[in-house]
Motif scaffolding. Structure first.
Motif, PDB file in Angstrom:
ATOM      1  N   LEU A  91       0.918  -1.083   0.024  1.00 33.10           N
ATOM      2  CA  LEU A  91       0.213   0.028   0.046  1.00 33.10           C
ATOM      3  C   LEU A  91       0.881   1.207   0.001  1.00 33.10           C
ATOM      4  O   LEU A  91       0.588   2.065   0.673  1.00 33.10           O
ATOM      5  CB  LEU A  91      -0.921  -0.108   1.292  1.00 33.10           C
ATOM      6  N   GLY A  92       2.095   1.153  -0.732  1.00 27.10           N
ATOM      7  CA  GLY A  92       2.835   2.309  -0.703  1.00 27.10           C
ATOM      8  C   GLY A  92       3.855   2.691   0.378  1.00 27.10           C
ATOM      9  O   GLY A  92       4.748   3.151   0.347  1.00 27.10           O
ATOM     10  N   LEU A  93       3.822   1.519   1.156  1.00 31.28           N
ATOM     11  CA  LEU A  93       4.676   1.769   2.482  1.00 31.28           C
ATOM     12  C   LEU A  93       5.913   0.525   2.138  1.00 31.28           C
ATOM     13  O   LEU A  93       5.832  -0.482   1.857  1.00 31.28           O
ATOM     14  CB  LEU A  93       4.045   1.073   3.892  1.00 31.28           C
ATOM     15  N   PRO A  94       6.927   1.331   2.021  1.00 30.06           N
ATOM     16  CA  PRO A  94       8.353   0.479   1.908  1.00 30.06           C
ATOM     17  C   PRO A  94       8.676  -0.251   3.102  1.00 30.06           C
ATOM     18  O   PRO A  94       9.491  -0.003   4.043  1.00 30.06           O
ATOM     19  CB  PRO A  94       9.257   1.461   1.683  1.00 30.06           C
ATOM     20  N   LEU A  95       7.751  -1.448   3.281  1.00 26.07           N
ATOM     21  CA  LEU A  95       8.186  -2.310   4.720  1.00 26.07           C
ATOM     22  C   LEU A  95       9.661  -2.631   4.883  1.00 26.07           C
ATOM     23  O   LEU A  95      10.198  -2.419   6.132  1.00 26.07           O
ATOM     24  CB  LEU A  95       7.239  -3.362   4.497  1.00 26.07           C
ATOM     25  N   GLN A  96      10.310  -2.922   4.002  1.00 23.02           N
ATOM     26  CA  GLN A  96      11.603  -3.500   4.293  1.00 23.02           C
ATOM     27  C   GLN A  96      12.720  -2.042   4.459  1.00 23.02           C
ATOM     28  O   GLN A  96      13.232  -2.032   5.470  1.00 23.02           O
ATOM     29  CB  GLN A  96      12.298  -3.976   2.879  1.00 23.02           C
ATOM     30  N   LYS A  97      12.525  -0.807   3.874  1.00 18.56           N
ATOM     31  CA  LYS A  97      13.053   0.047   4.226  1.00 18.56           C
ATOM     32  C   LYS A  97      12.969   0.564   5.387  1.00 18.56           C
ATOM     33  O   LYS A  97      13.838   1.246   6.048  1.00 18.56           O
ATOM     34  CB  LYS A  97      12.847   1.106   2.979  1.00 18.56           C
ATOM     35  N   LEU A  98      11.594   0.622   5.652  1.00 18.58           N
ATOM     36  CA  LEU A  98      11.265   1.004   7.438  1.00 18.58           C
ATOM     37  C   LEU A  98      11.983   0.276   8.418  1.00 18.58           C
ATOM     38  O   LEU A  98      12.394   0.764   9.282  1.00 18.58           O
ATOM     39  CB  LEU A  98       9.901   1.099   7.273  1.00 18.58           C
ATOM     40  N   ALA A  99      11.951  -0.861   8.100  1.00 21.58           N
ATOM     41  CA  ALA A  99      12.473  -1.836   8.887  1.00 21.58           C
ATOM     42  C   ALA A  99      14.185  -1.596   9.179  1.00 21.58           C
ATOM     43  O   ALA A  99      15.114  -1.767  10.142  1.00 21.58           O
ATOM     44  CB  ALA A  99      12.505  -3.423   8.629  1.00 21.58           C
ATOM     45  N   GLY A 100      15.027  -1.122   7.931  1.00 19.07           N
ATOM     46  CA  GLY A 100      16.261  -0.932   8.074  1.00 19.07           C
ATOM     47  C   GLY A 100      17.201  -1.997   7.819  1.00 19.07           C
ATOM     48  O   GLY A 100      16.692  -3.245   7.874  1.00 19.07           O
ATOM     49  N   VAL A 101      18.424  -1.677   7.836  1.00 23.38           N
ATOM     50  CA  VAL A 101      19.410  -2.846   7.869  1.00 23.38           C
ATOM     51  C   VAL A 101      19.720  -3.288   8.949  1.00 23.38           C
ATOM     52  O   VAL A 101      20.559  -2.541   9.681  1.00 23.38           O
ATOM     53  CB  VAL A 101      20.673  -2.375   7.001  1.00 23.38           C
ATOM     54  N   THR A 102      19.191  -4.521   9.295  1.00 20.41           N
ATOM     55  CA  THR A 102      19.377  -5.185  10.831  1.00 20.41           C
ATOM     56  C   THR A 102      20.319  -6.129  10.680  1.00 20.41           C
ATOM     57  O   THR A 102      20.815  -6.863  11.632  1.00 20.41           O
ATOM     58  CB  THR A 102      18.076  -5.511  11.331  1.00 20.41           C
ATOM     59  N   TYR A 103      20.744  -6.694   9.530  1.00 12.92           N
ATOM     60  CA  TYR A 103      21.714  -7.891   9.370  1.00 12.92           C
ATOM     61  C   TYR A 103      22.633  -7.435   7.999  1.00 12.92           C
ATOM     62  O   TYR A 103      22.525  -7.971   7.238  1.00 12.92           O
ATOM     63  CB  TYR A 103      21.019  -9.119   9.120  1.00 12.92           C
ATOM     64  N   PRO A 104      23.465  -6.510   8.464  1.00 10.24           N
ATOM     65  CA  PRO A 104      24.245  -6.008   7.328  1.00 10.24           C
ATOM     66  C   PRO A 104      25.230  -7.388   6.719  1.00 10.24           C
ATOM     67  O   PRO A 104      25.880  -7.859   7.252  1.00 10.24           O
ATOM     68  CB  PRO A 104      25.304  -4.922   8.087  1.00 10.24           C
ATOM     69  N   ILE A 105      25.076  -7.164   5.179  1.00  9.84           N
ATOM     70  CA  ILE A 105      25.986  -8.080   4.648  1.00  9.84           C
ATOM     71  C   ILE A 105      26.668  -7.156   3.261  1.00  9.84           C
ATOM     72  O   ILE A 105      25.683  -6.507   2.491  1.00  9.84           O
ATOM     73  CB  ILE A 105      25.165  -9.330   4.022  1.00  9.84           C
ATOM     74  N   ASP A 106      28.118  -7.286   3.096  1.00  9.43           N
ATOM     75  CA  ASP A 106      28.465  -6.756   1.983  1.00  9.43           C
ATOM     76  C   ASP A 106      28.988  -8.172   1.122  1.00  9.43           C
ATOM     77  O   ASP A 106      29.878  -8.695   1.517  1.00  9.43           O
ATOM     78  CB  ASP A 106      29.845  -5.955   2.262  1.00  9.43           C
ATOM     79  N   ALA A 107      28.025  -8.306   0.067  1.00  5.30           N
ATOM     80  CA  ALA A 107      28.007  -9.593  -0.478  1.00  5.30           C
ATOM     81  C   ALA A 107      29.509 -10.099  -1.092  1.00  5.30           C
ATOM     82  O   ALA A 107      30.031 -11.047  -0.913  1.00  5.30           O
ATOM     83  CB  ALA A 107      27.069  -9.704  -1.493  1.00  5.30           C
TER      84      ALA A 107
END
Length: 330
Positions: free
Chosen positions: A108-124
């Motif tokens: 519904l237009g809400l960026p759910l993943q972006k709102l949650a933020g980077v909680t498990y940082p991975i530099d692939a």
């Protein structure tokens, strides 16, 4: 003239000093040893389970390791390593909770993943490829390739790796030995060395977020899923995403039965064609769960059991004997 009305003898019966009241809808009773029945059922189930386990064994597939992957599908490992370096892999471009490469799925237009933020940082590129390769000793060609990679700019690294990924895709069976000549920098050496390290089992602990015992399998699973080998194995067992998902057990069954309502929505439009399918299905399941919780308070829905008296079919013997709420009172 007066008369005295007496109660039936059983109505005067008392139990621990309390008088029993006759009930028009009472039913026969008998002693029941619940503990004894439970123990018998438990022992029976345990014996049956052990017997079936001995006779048929476990239906679970053995877990796929990074070493299995490298030995069975070496070209896929090389391609995956190049994709991690170029930023084209699923993990590298996923977005939150792993990185900021994309906004992720919306609802519904809400960026759910972006709102949650980077909680498990991975530099692939760094975590999955470069760091494990830096621990390899005694390989001058690899050391030179790593040095060249570290001193290059981000743009140059992306150009090298992207060109090599494209070349691998054009080569027969993605065979590194048949890749056309091009400016790939140190990427071919890094990718092929990566496959060799994986084939020896050297990646199992190095891609475990610093955990010696490897209790957190997230990074290994992400790396394995970035390739095509895991999906190929799943689809060979009819367990792909459009085949009702993955499970541990083998066979031609549509995933865990208790997940059917969740996975069902992925098979029909608009969910099956949407890039936000995960968010949409999650939102729909939340709505359905809320309706289930609030069912007793929603007019119309709460009247379904009364309007569709399925319970009368199940309890037909009880109603046939004249019981139920419509039975005459005596």
């Amino acid at each position: 003239m007066t008369t005295t009305r007496t109660r039936p003898p059983d109505a005067r019966a008392t139990h621990r000093g309390r008088r029993r009241t006759p009930d028009a809808h009472s039913f026969p009773t008998r002693p029941y040893d619940l503990v004894k029945e439970f123990v018998i059922a438990l022992v029976g189930v345990v014996v049956l389970t052990l017997a079936l386990a001995i006779a048929f064994g476990s239906p679970d597939e053995r877990a796929i390791s990074l070493q299995d992957w490298a030995r069975t599908a070496p070209n896929d490992v090389v391609t995956t390593a190049a994709a991690e370096l170029s930023g084209d892999s699923t993990t590298a471009s996923y977005g939150p909770p792993y990185n900021t490469a994309s906004d992720g799925q919306t609802l519904l237009g809400l960026p759910l993943q972006k709102l949650a933020g980077v909680t498990y940082p991975i530099d692939a590129a760094q975590d999955f490829v470069i760091t494990p390769l830096q621990s390899v000793a005694g390989d001058p060609a690899l050391s030179l390739a790593l040095r060249r990679w570290r001193t290059a700019s981000d743009e140059q690294r992306t150009a090298w790796a992207g060109a090599y990924v494209t070349a691998l895709g054009a080569a027969p069976d993605s065979d590194p030995a048949q890749v056309a000549s091009g400016d790939y920098g140190p990427v071919p050496t890094l990718a092929t060395s990566y496959q060799k390290v994986a084939a020896t089992g050297g990646l199992e602990q190095m891609v475990s977020n610093g955990s010696f015992y490897g209790f957190d399998p997230t990074r290994r699973l992400l790396l394995l899923a970035d390739g095509t080998y895991l999906e190929d194995q799943a689809r060979a067992r009819s367990l792909g995403g459009d085949q009702w998902g993955m499970m541990n057990e083998t066979g031609n069954y549509p995933g865990q039965p208790w997940l059917w309502l969740y996975t069902f929505w992925y098979q029909i439009p608009p969910f099956s064609t949407s890039d936000n399918a995960d968010a949409l299905v999650w939102g729909l399941m939340m709505v359905l769960s809320l309706l289930l919780v609030l069912l007793p308070f929603i007019p119309g829905l709460r009247d379904i059991p009364r309007l569709v008296p399925l319970h009368r079919v199940i309890w037909r013997d009880w109603y046939r004997r004249g019981h139920g709420p419509d039975a005459p009172r005596t």
